[in-house]
Design a protein around this motif. Structure first.
Motif, PDB file in Angstrom:
ATOM      1  N   PRO A  10      -7.134   3.464   2.418  1.00  0.00           N
ATOM      2  CA  PRO A  10      -7.838   3.546   1.134  1.00  0.00           C
ATOM      3  C   PRO A  10      -7.675   4.910   0.483  1.00  0.00           C
ATOM      4  N   PRO A  11      -7.232   4.977  -0.756  1.00  0.00           N
ATOM      5  CA  PRO A  11      -7.077   6.271  -1.422  1.00  0.00           C
ATOM      6  C   PRO A  11      -8.394   7.009  -1.595  1.00  0.00           C
ATOM      7  N   LEU A  12      -9.498   6.272  -1.674  1.00  0.00           N
ATOM      8  CA  LEU A  12     -10.792   6.937  -1.821  1.00  0.00           C
ATOM      9  C   LEU A  12     -11.112   7.817  -0.613  1.00  0.00           C
ATOM     10  N   LEU A  13     -10.550   7.469   0.556  1.00  0.00           N
ATOM     11  CA  LEU A  13     -10.802   8.275   1.743  1.00  0.00           C
ATOM     12  C   LEU A  13     -10.253   9.686   1.559  1.00  0.00           C
ATOM     13  N   ASP A  14      -9.099   9.793   0.942  1.00  0.00           N
ATOM     14  CA  ASP A  14      -8.515  11.117   0.696  1.00  0.00           C
ATOM     15  C   ASP A  14      -9.148  11.798  -0.510  1.00  0.00           C
ATOM     16  N   GLU A  15      -9.412  11.025  -1.548  1.00  0.00           N
ATOM     17  CA  GLU A  15      -9.860  11.602  -2.803  1.00  0.00           C
ATOM     18  C   GLU A  15     -11.352  11.954  -2.807  1.00  0.00           C
ATOM     19  N   LEU A  16     -12.173  11.031  -2.296  1.00  0.00           N
ATOM     20  CA  LEU A  16     -13.622  11.210  -2.422  1.00  0.00           C
ATOM     21  C   LEU A  16     -14.352  11.325  -1.101  1.00  0.00           C
ATOM     22  N   GLY A  17     -13.683  11.062   0.011  1.00  0.00           N
ATOM     23  CA  GLY A  17     -14.298  11.263   1.305  1.00  0.00           C
ATOM     24  C   GLY A  17     -14.802   9.996   1.969  1.00  0.00           C
ATOM     25  N   LEU A  18     -15.318  10.156   3.196  1.00  0.00           N
ATOM     26  CA  LEU A  18     -15.731   9.039   4.033  1.00  0.00           C
ATOM     27  C   LEU A  18     -16.873   8.249   3.423  1.00  0.00           C
ATOM     28  N   SER A  19     -17.839   8.915   2.839  1.00  0.00           N
ATOM     29  CA  SER A  19     -19.006   8.232   2.288  1.00  0.00           C
ATOM     30  C   SER A  19     -18.608   7.201   1.241  1.00  0.00           C
ATOM     31  N   SER A  20     -17.782   7.613   0.281  1.00  0.00           N
ATOM     32  CA  SER A  20     -17.350   6.690  -0.766  1.00  0.00           C
ATOM     33  C   SER A  20     -16.454   5.600  -0.199  1.00  0.00           C
ATOM     34  N   ALA A  21     -15.577   5.962   0.744  1.00  0.00           N
ATOM     35  CA  ALA A  21     -14.654   4.978   1.308  1.00  0.00           C
ATOM     36  C   ALA A  21     -15.395   3.905   2.097  1.00  0.00           C
ATOM     37  N   VAL A  22     -16.459   4.281   2.829  1.00  0.00           N
ATOM     38  CA  VAL A  22     -17.231   3.297   3.592  1.00  0.00           C
ATOM     39  C   VAL A  22     -17.941   2.328   2.658  1.00  0.00           C
ATOM     40  N   ARG A  23     -18.569   2.857   1.608  1.00  0.00           N
ATOM     41  CA  ARG A  23     -19.255   1.983   0.652  1.00  0.00           C
ATOM     42  C   ARG A  23     -18.257   1.046  -0.030  1.00  0.00           C
ATOM     43  N   TRP A  24     -17.096   1.602  -0.396  1.00  0.00           N
ATOM     44  CA  TRP A  24     -16.064   0.783  -1.028  1.00  0.00           C
ATOM     45  C   TRP A  24     -15.586  -0.332  -0.104  1.00  0.00           C
ATOM     46  N   ASP A  76      -2.806  -7.365  -8.006  1.00  0.00           N
ATOM     47  CA  ASP A  76      -4.024  -7.404  -7.195  1.00  0.00           C
ATOM     48  C   ASP A  76      -3.707  -7.470  -5.708  1.00  0.00           C
ATOM     49  N   GLU A  77      -2.732  -8.314  -5.334  1.00  0.00           N
ATOM     50  CA  GLU A  77      -2.388  -8.469  -3.922  1.00  0.00           C
ATOM     51  C   GLU A  77      -1.780  -7.189  -3.363  1.00  0.00           C
ATOM     52  N   ILE A  78      -0.915  -6.557  -4.123  1.00  0.00           N
ATOM     53  CA  ILE A  78      -0.309  -5.304  -3.680  1.00  0.00           C
ATOM     54  C   ILE A  78      -1.372  -4.232  -3.509  1.00  0.00           C
ATOM     55  N   ARG A  79      -2.294  -4.164  -4.434  1.00  0.00           N
ATOM     56  CA  ARG A  79      -3.336  -3.161  -4.365  1.00  0.00           C
ATOM     57  C   ARG A  79      -4.246  -3.389  -3.164  1.00  0.00           C
ATOM     58  N   THR A  80      -4.608  -4.673  -2.908  1.00  0.00           N
ATOM     59  CA  THR A  80      -5.451  -4.977  -1.755  1.00  0.00           C
ATOM     60  C   THR A  80      -4.774  -4.560  -0.462  1.00  0.00           C
ATOM     61  N   LEU A  81      -3.500  -4.895  -0.325  1.00  0.00           N
ATOM     62  CA  LEU A  81      -2.759  -4.506   0.873  1.00  0.00           C
ATOM     63  C   LEU A  81      -2.697  -2.992   1.003  1.00  0.00           C
ATOM     64  N   SER A  82      -2.465  -2.318  -0.090  1.00  0.00           N
ATOM     65  CA  SER A  82      -2.390  -0.858  -0.064  1.00  0.00           C
ATOM     66  C   SER A  82      -3.718  -0.257   0.365  1.00  0.00           C
ATOM     67  N   TYR A  83      -4.811  -0.784  -0.150  1.00  0.00           N
ATOM     68  CA  TYR A  83      -6.124  -0.235   0.166  1.00  0.00           C
ATOM     69  C   TYR A  83      -6.498  -0.465   1.623  1.00  0.00           C
ATOM     70  N   LEU A  84      -6.147  -1.647   2.167  1.00  0.00           N
ATOM     71  CA  LEU A  84      -6.484  -1.927   3.549  1.00  0.00           C
ATOM     72  C   LEU A  84      -5.657  -1.071   4.503  1.00  0.00           C
ATOM     73  N   LEU A  85      -4.432  -0.763   4.139  1.00  0.00           N
ATOM     74  CA  LEU A  85      -3.611   0.110   4.966  1.00  0.00           C
ATOM     75  C   LEU A  85      -4.195   1.519   5.011  1.00  0.00           C
ATOM     76  N   ARG A  89       0.868   4.284   7.756  1.00  0.00           N
ATOM     77  CA  ARG A  89      -0.020   3.496   6.890  1.00  0.00           C
ATOM     78  C   ARG A  89      -0.238   4.199   5.559  1.00  0.00           C
ATOM     79  N   ARG A  90      -0.500   5.500   5.651  1.00  0.00           N
ATOM     80  CA  ARG A  90      -0.712   6.269   4.421  1.00  0.00           C
ATOM     81  C   ARG A  90       0.559   6.259   3.566  1.00  0.00           C
ATOM     82  N   HIS A  91       1.697   6.401   4.205  1.00  0.00           N
ATOM     83  CA  HIS A  91       2.963   6.432   3.467  1.00  0.00           C
ATOM     84  C   HIS A  91       3.233   5.099   2.775  1.00  0.00           C
TER      85      HIS A  91
END
Length: 576
Positions: free
Chosen positions: A267-281, A256-265, A204-206
């Motif tokens: 979310p880059p925020l999970l790696d970059e900013l952590g669980l707190s930001s990713a959950v809110r996002w 937009d569609e590509i980005r949405t699919l990428s985020y659902l697979l 998923r990440r890949h």
């Protein structure tokens, strides 16, 4: 030598009164004949005789034969022992369990066939079994090289002249081995499941990275190029201009569609900013997609966790909210993330929907069977990390999913701000860096920091038409951007969030700490409200969505370089 066994007659010593048929009615004679026939056919085991000494029970010889047949037929060993452990009776199965010939067992003591420690344990069971029920297990040695486990059940024999005990032996060796094989297979399946979940997350990440870093960036560059062409399309006919506008619109929609699919697979925020930001996002985008209001409660000082823990808890939250949408019919839900102590972390996802029937919720494992493999996947994620998953539900009162994990401190993150300002050599020699200008240079200096060459080229093409601006350099990662700001002293930095070595927000903090007069524009595909909050918290002066292409970027850069405003934000269409 076998001991001599003497059978004692259980018949009454006093002679049974003789029946005189002449003095009896014909009905009584026939009744007596029926009794005699029943005795001959083995249908009567005992008689109650009435005499001068009262009633006495007389057991008929051979009446125990049916019971002996039953004992020989059962798969358990059965024996009668005296208080010293001598075998008074044993069926063939008991002899088979002890690996002793059946004919030589009766009359001998079990001490001959057991080790001293095992016989000592058996004696304790016999002593208890003489007065009450006793149960235990013993281990028998075997010539096959494997110990054999035997379960014993002992019960006192009552209404007998001597104090004896009845013993039933059940061999558990095959059952134990089958259980061990089952546990081994279960552990293998769990390891396979863990491996599959890990591979799934990695894949998923890949895929998400490829969609974001390759497809998404190319679409963003294409949108910027189309926007630039559109600005210069005044000489085209009306139909060509309409088609060009349509191409720009379609390009943005696909992006937009590509980005949405990428985020659902993943979310880059999970790696970059952590669980707190990713959950809110995620909750923010979930509300827009489903119309279900989600209340998020996370302490401000929650901090980072280890990557495995953050991924596991995020997946639990994601799957639980998906179940809320599919099954609960609830208009609202909530997510609570908290530290129970210094050793545990917990996430709770609840709704106020129709709930689940008690029959649906398995009370032994607290798993909702009809919900498919999602619940089992969440449980397996928790088990792998030493945590637990609990599901409670009440009809018409909603469902609560609680995931608890032991605290695992994150390892050093190369994207953290603790990276020192050491010079990082670029992987490629771009040859575009311009020496730091004197302060009398009229042209404003701009540094472009993005790990995608096509995006850097697109930004350069969008900005280089301005004669009063100059691209003084490029950087391919966050740490290189920090180093080049110190060296080239640009007036403005255009910076992406997702970059190797040091993420964009950490780079913003270091740049402003070293050179506060430099203006910073975050140019990224992340355009959720949570992302914007993080950008402003880092201290960036402006934010531009890559979906807004070059028009918004040119406008924001111009505003910042002309100092028309301190903070400028251009928000694109937010989809997550």
């Amino acid at each position: 030598m076998k001991p001599k066994v003497t059978r004692k007659s259980n018949r009454s010593r006093k002679p049974t009164p003789r029946l005189s048929l002449k003095r009896r009615p014909l009905g009584q004679v026939r009744e007596s004949e029926q009794i005699v026939l029943a005795i001959r056919h083995g249908k009567i085991d005992a008689l109650v005789m009435t005499g001068s000494d009262g009633e006495q029970v007389v057991t008929l010889q051979g009446s125990d034969q049916p019971y002996r047949v039953v004992l020989e037929a059962i798969n358990d060993g059965a024996a009668t022992l005296d208080q010293s452990g001598t075998v008074l009776y044993a069926n063939s199965r008991f002899a088979e369990i002890l690996r002793v010939p059946e004919g030589s067992l009766i009359g001998t003591t079990l001490q001959n066939y057991l080790s001293p420690s095992t016989f000592e344990k058996l004696q304790r069971l016999i002593a208890q079994g003489l007065t009450t029920d006793a149960r235990g297990e013993i281990t028998l040695e075997s010539s096959e090289g494997r110990p054999r486990l035997v379960r014993l059940a002992l019960k006192p024999m009552r209404n007998t002249e001597q104090t004896n005990v009845c013993l039933v032996a059940t061999e558990l060796t095959e059952l134990v081995e089958a259980n061990e094989a089952l546990r081994s297979n279960e552990e293998s399946l769990r390891q396979l499941s863990a491996r599959l979940l890990k591979l799934q997350d990695e894949e998923r990440r890949h895929i998400a990275r490829d969609l974001h870093d390759i497809t998404g960036q190319k679409l963003a560059a294409q949108s910027m190029a189309l926007a630039k062409v559109l600005r210069k399309a005044a000489g085209l006919d009306q139909e060509s201009q309409r088609l060009l506008v349509e191409c720009v619109t379609l390009s943005n929609q696909v992006s937009d569609e590509i980005r949405t699919l990428s985020y659902l697979l993943h979310p880059p925020l999970l790696d970059e900013l952590g669980l707190s930001s990713a959950v809110r996002w995620y909750a923010e985008g979930y509300e827009r997609r489903t119309g279900i209001k989600v209340e998020v409660k996370i302490p401000l000082d929650f901090g980072r966790l280890s990557p495995d823990v953050e991924v596991a808890l995020f997946r639990v939250m994601q799957e639980s909210l998906s179940n809320v949408q599919r099954y609960s019919e609830s208009p609202r839900a909530y997510v609570r993330l908290k530290r129970l102590s210094s050793d545990e972390i917990q996430v709770q996802i609840g709704d106020f929907g129709k709930g689940m029937h008690p029959a649906t919720l398995n009370t032994s494992t607290h798993t909702a069977a009809p919900l498919g493999v999602g619940i089992q996947g969440m449980r397996e994620r928790m088990r792998q990390l030493g945590g637990k998953l609990e599901i409670t539900s009440r009809l018409k009162h909603g469902t609560l999913v609680t995931a608890t994990l032991p605290m695992v401190h994150p390892q050093a993150n190369p994207s953290a701000e603790s990276i020192t300002n050491t010079t990082v050599e670029s992987a490629t020699n771009r040859g575009t860096d311009t020496p730091a200008p004197g302060r009398d240079t009229p042209r404003k200096q701009i540094l472009i920091a993005d790990d995608h060459e096509m995006l850097r080229r697109g930004i350069r093409n969008a900005l280089e038409d301005r004669q009063d601006w100059q691209i003084c350099g490029e950087a391919v990662d966050g740490q290189e951007a920090v180093n080049k700001v110190n060296t080239l002293r640009p007036d403005l930095v255009i910076l992406d969030i997702n970059m190797p070595v040091l993420n964009g927000l950490a780079a913003v903090r270091q740049i402003l700490r070293n050179r506060p007069q430099t203006k910073i524009v975050i140019f990224t595909v992340h355009d959720s409200e949570q992302t914007i909050k993080e950008i402003h918290a880092a201290g960036a002066h402006a934010y531009v969505s890559k979906n807004d292409a070059s028009d918004a970027l040119l406008r924001v850069v111009e505003d910042l370089l002309e100092s028309k405003r301190v903070v400028s934000t251009a928000v694109g269409n937010s989809t997550n």
